[in-house]
Write an enzyme that holds these catalytic residues in place. Structure first.
Site, PDB file in Angstrom:
ATOM      1  N   GLN A 154       0.798  -1.225   0.000  1.00 27.42           N
ATOM      2  CA  GLN A 154       0.000   0.000   0.000  1.00 27.42           C
ATOM      3  C   GLN A 154       0.831   1.276   0.000  1.00 27.42           C
ATOM      4  O   GLN A 154       0.447   2.260  -0.637  1.00 27.42           O
ATOM      5  CB  GLN A 154      -0.944   0.009   1.213  1.00 27.42           C
ATOM      6  CG  GLN A 154      -1.935   1.151   1.214  1.00 27.42           C
ATOM      7  CD  GLN A 154      -3.137   0.848   2.064  1.00 27.42           C
ATOM      8  OE1 GLN A 154      -4.043   0.124   1.648  1.00 27.42           O
ATOM      9  NE2 GLN A 154      -3.155   1.373   3.268  1.00 27.42           N
ATOM     10  N   GLU A 196      -3.259   9.775  -0.689  1.00 24.34           N
ATOM     11  CA  GLU A 196      -2.337  10.494   0.191  1.00 24.34           C
ATOM     12  C   GLU A 196      -1.287  11.300  -0.569  1.00 24.34           C
ATOM     13  O   GLU A 196      -0.306  11.754   0.016  1.00 24.34           O
ATOM     14  CB  GLU A 196      -1.662   9.514   1.151  1.00 24.34           C
ATOM     15  CG  GLU A 196      -2.649   8.858   2.101  1.00 24.34           C
ATOM     16  CD  GLU A 196      -1.984   7.931   3.098  1.00 24.34           C
ATOM     17  OE1 GLU A 196      -0.743   7.835   3.094  1.00 24.34           O
ATOM     18  OE2 GLU A 196      -2.706   7.299   3.884  1.00 24.34           O
ATOM     19  N   GLU A 273       5.022  -1.603   8.397  1.00 26.43           N
ATOM     20  CA  GLU A 273       3.720  -1.494   9.047  1.00 26.43           C
ATOM     21  C   GLU A 273       2.767  -2.563   8.521  1.00 26.43           C
ATOM     22  O   GLU A 273       2.708  -2.810   7.316  1.00 26.43           O
ATOM     23  CB  GLU A 273       3.151  -0.099   8.782  1.00 26.43           C
ATOM     24  CG  GLU A 273       1.785   0.174   9.389  1.00 26.43           C
ATOM     25  CD  GLU A 273       1.263   1.536   8.977  1.00 26.43           C
ATOM     26  OE1 GLU A 273       0.046   1.665   8.752  1.00 26.43           O
ATOM     27  OE2 GLU A 273       2.088   2.482   8.855  1.00 26.43           O
ATOM     28  N   ASP A 300      -0.705  -1.399  13.033  1.00 30.35           N
ATOM     29  CA  ASP A 300      -1.782  -0.424  12.831  1.00 30.35           C
ATOM     30  C   ASP A 300      -3.116  -1.139  12.993  1.00 30.35           C
ATOM     31  O   ASP A 300      -3.746  -1.073  14.045  1.00 30.35           O
ATOM     32  CB  ASP A 300      -1.647   0.232  11.466  1.00 30.35           C
ATOM     33  CG  ASP A 300      -2.798   1.173  11.137  1.00 30.35           C
ATOM     34  OD1 ASP A 300      -3.528   1.569  12.064  1.00 30.35           O
ATOM     35  OD2 ASP A 300      -2.989   1.522   9.952  1.00 30.35           O
ATOM     36  N   LYS A 325      -3.389   6.594  15.877  1.00 31.61           N
ATOM     37  CA  LYS A 325      -4.356   7.382  15.118  1.00 31.61           C
ATOM     38  C   LYS A 325      -5.496   7.725  16.078  1.00 31.61           C
ATOM     39  O   LYS A 325      -6.317   6.853  16.396  1.00 31.61           O
ATOM     40  CB  LYS A 325      -4.903   6.583  13.935  1.00 31.61           C
ATOM     41  CG  LYS A 325      -3.868   6.226  12.875  1.00 31.61           C
ATOM     42  CD  LYS A 325      -4.479   5.313  11.822  1.00 31.61           C
ATOM     43  CE  LYS A 325      -3.529   5.045  10.670  1.00 31.61           C
ATOM     44  NZ  LYS A 325      -4.087   4.055   9.707  1.00 31.61           N
ATOM     45  N   ARG A 354      -4.589   9.993   8.350  1.00 32.54           N
ATOM     46  CA  ARG A 354      -5.425   9.028   7.639  1.00 32.54           C
ATOM     47  C   ARG A 354      -5.441   9.419   6.164  1.00 32.54           C
ATOM     48  O   ARG A 354      -5.043  10.513   5.786  1.00 32.54           O
ATOM     49  CB  ARG A 354      -6.863   9.008   8.181  1.00 32.54           C
ATOM     50  CG  ARG A 354      -7.026   8.693   9.648  1.00 32.54           C
ATOM     51  CD  ARG A 354      -6.368   7.393  10.099  1.00 32.54           C
ATOM     52  NE  ARG A 354      -6.879   6.192   9.463  1.00 32.54           N
ATOM     53  CZ  ARG A 354      -7.742   5.338  10.039  1.00 32.54           C
ATOM     54  NH1 ARG A 354      -8.201   5.571  11.258  1.00 32.54           N
ATOM     55  NH2 ARG A 354      -8.117   4.240   9.410  1.00 32.54           N
ATOM     56  N   SER A 355      -5.926   8.506   5.337  1.00 29.98           N
ATOM     57  CA  SER A 355      -5.946   8.803   3.902  1.00 29.98           C
ATOM     58  C   SER A 355      -6.921   9.927   3.575  1.00 29.98           C
ATOM     59  O   SER A 355      -6.684  10.725   2.660  1.00 29.98           O
ATOM     60  CB  SER A 355      -6.286   7.545   3.100  1.00 29.98           C
ATOM     61  OG  SER A 355      -7.475   6.960   3.573  1.00 29.98           O
ATOM     62  N   LYS A 376       3.767   9.791  10.354  1.00 32.19           N
ATOM     63  CA  LYS A 376       3.295   9.535   8.990  1.00 32.19           C
ATOM     64  C   LYS A 376       2.281  10.601   8.634  1.00 32.19           C
ATOM     65  O   LYS A 376       1.202  10.642   9.214  1.00 32.19           O
ATOM     66  CB  LYS A 376       2.621   8.159   8.902  1.00 32.19           C
ATOM     67  CG  LYS A 376       3.545   6.993   8.722  1.00 32.19           C
ATOM     68  CD  LYS A 376       2.743   5.700   8.571  1.00 32.19           C
ATOM     69  CE  LYS A 376       1.930   5.691   7.297  1.00 32.19           C
ATOM     70  NZ  LYS A 376       1.142   4.443   7.138  1.00 32.19           N
TER      71      LYS A 376
END
Length: 398
Positions: A154, A196, A273, A300, A325, A354-355, A376
């Site tokens: 990803q 992203e 991750e 995650d 998150k 987050r995206s 991130k």
């Protein structure tokens, strides 16, 4: 002085054009804070529940706001977040929505910092935080749930670990992002951008690794410091019917562990991750045993910022890092609980966007406040650079 007198909620846009929740909090002496909830694309099964924005707002107005206005002090973060839990009455915020909860939680923290006349990171971390700043992980090649017809892995993440400052690291990631585009152009590979801001070319994973190596080497020569890279495999999105699917190729759980371990060795990965499915604690433990002394194995979807799942990971020796998150768990207090448990047990917290994002910069302050080694938050794009530029400001004014 920080008694909350008003909580306002509204629907705003996130970076994908979807509605999300924004909260504003005001205190009796004029303190003000605003927070906006992000939203994920590859979400873990065990995350707190995000409700549709209008439903979340309506439920929070009915159930949460009366428990907060005139009742709770913004300077008492635990009190604010306990009021949100009490109003919701579930263990996953399925009643008022984690999106409403986290927006209010962040807005209250900002209102308290405003009253104090202090930066948010100082309010969150106190005077005793360390002197280090997080290294930004820049997403420069993306696929998986963030882009169709692209890489199976990803995220391919630039990690400028040798940068002498946050600003140098931020600009290095932007340079890697630009160099990746140049490498793709040289190969005649067109690429749009994913959620992203990463390039999302129709290439296989092996070619993405080649491009990352070449792009990083070129930028290292230019900037004169070490840049490594990492991955977000999003293993749960690849896992179905007991195997990991990479197009026409499949790998068993044992083969997936071996594959990731080989990637760590071959590419000197600094960060990996979600290399495995979100329920494979034993696989995470095996991989951590094999390569955890050389890289961060970060959970995650495995942990979803949840202390109960993190404690299970600690007991099993699964991973050595946790992604943080706040919207996964619903409040800043819950996120801090996960960070405290992690650091007490030798797990590194990595704070993440987050995206689907907004211009909210809370996570930049959270990463600084908690001495996170990495953050991130992308490499380019307005909702990403909002956090990156805030990190630059924090460092300049610290």
């Amino acid at each position: 002085m920080t008694l909350i007198t008003e909580v306002r909620l509204r629907k705003i846009l996130d970076s994908r054009g979807n509605p999300t929740v924004e909260a504003e909090v005001r205190t009796e002496n004029g303190g003000f804070g605003r927070g906006a909830a992000p939203s994920g694309a590859s979400t873990g099964e065990y995350e707190a529940v995000e409700r549709p924005a209008e439903e979340a707002i309506a439920q929070a107005r009915e159930l949460a706001v009366p428990r907060i206005e005139g009742q709770v002090y913004a300077g008492d973060q635990r009190g604010v977040d306990n009021a949100l839990h009490g109003a919701d009455g579930t263990d996953d915020f399925s009643e008022i929505g984690a999106n409403s909860a986290v927006a209010i939680s962040m807005a209250a923290a900002k209102a308290a910092a405003d009253v104090l006349g202090a930066p948010l990171y100082q309010h969150l971390g106190g005077a005793f935080r360390g002197r280090d700043f997080p290294v930004p992980l820049g997403n420069v090649i993306g696929g998986g749930e963030h882009a169709a017809d692209a890489t199976h892995i990803q995220e391919f993440l630039a990690a400028p670990v040798g940068a002498p400052s946050v600003a140098d690291a931020v600009f290095a990631n932007a340079k890697v992002h630009g160099e990746v585009q140049r490498q793709l152009d040289e190969r005649g590979v067109p690429a749009a951008k994913g959620d992203e801001g990463a390039w999302a070319p129709s290439i296989d994973d092996s070619e993405a690794f080649e491009i990352m190596e070449e792009a990083i080497a070129a930028v290292e020569d230019e900037v004169g410091f070490e840049i490594r890279f990492g991955l977000d495999v999003a293993g749960a999105e690849l896992y179905e019917d007991g195997v990991y699917h990479y197009g026409d190729e499949t790998r068993s759980p044992d083969e997936q562990v071996a594959y990731i371990a080989d990637l760590v060795e071959e590419y000197n990965l600094v960060y990996v991750e979600d290399p495995l499915d979100e329920d494979d604690f034993s696989g995470f433990a095996e991989l951590t045993e094999r390569v955890g002394d050389r890289t961060l194995i970060c959970g995650d979807d495995l942990f979803v910022t949840n202390t109960e799942r993190l404690q299970r990971g600690i007991d099993d020796g699964a991973a050595n890092s946790i992604l943080i998150k706040p919207n996964q768990i619903g409040t800043l207090s819950d996120a801090f609980d996960a960070i405290e448990l992690a650091t007490r047990n030798g797990y590194d917290p990595v704070v993440s966007h987050r995206s689907g994002e907004t211009e909210d910069t809370t996570i930049a302050h959270l990463a600084v406040a908690t001495d996170a080694p990495f953050i991130k938050t992308g490499a380019v794009g307005g909702e990403r650079t909002a956090k990156l530029n805030e990190l630059i400001r924090i460092e300049a004014n610290a």
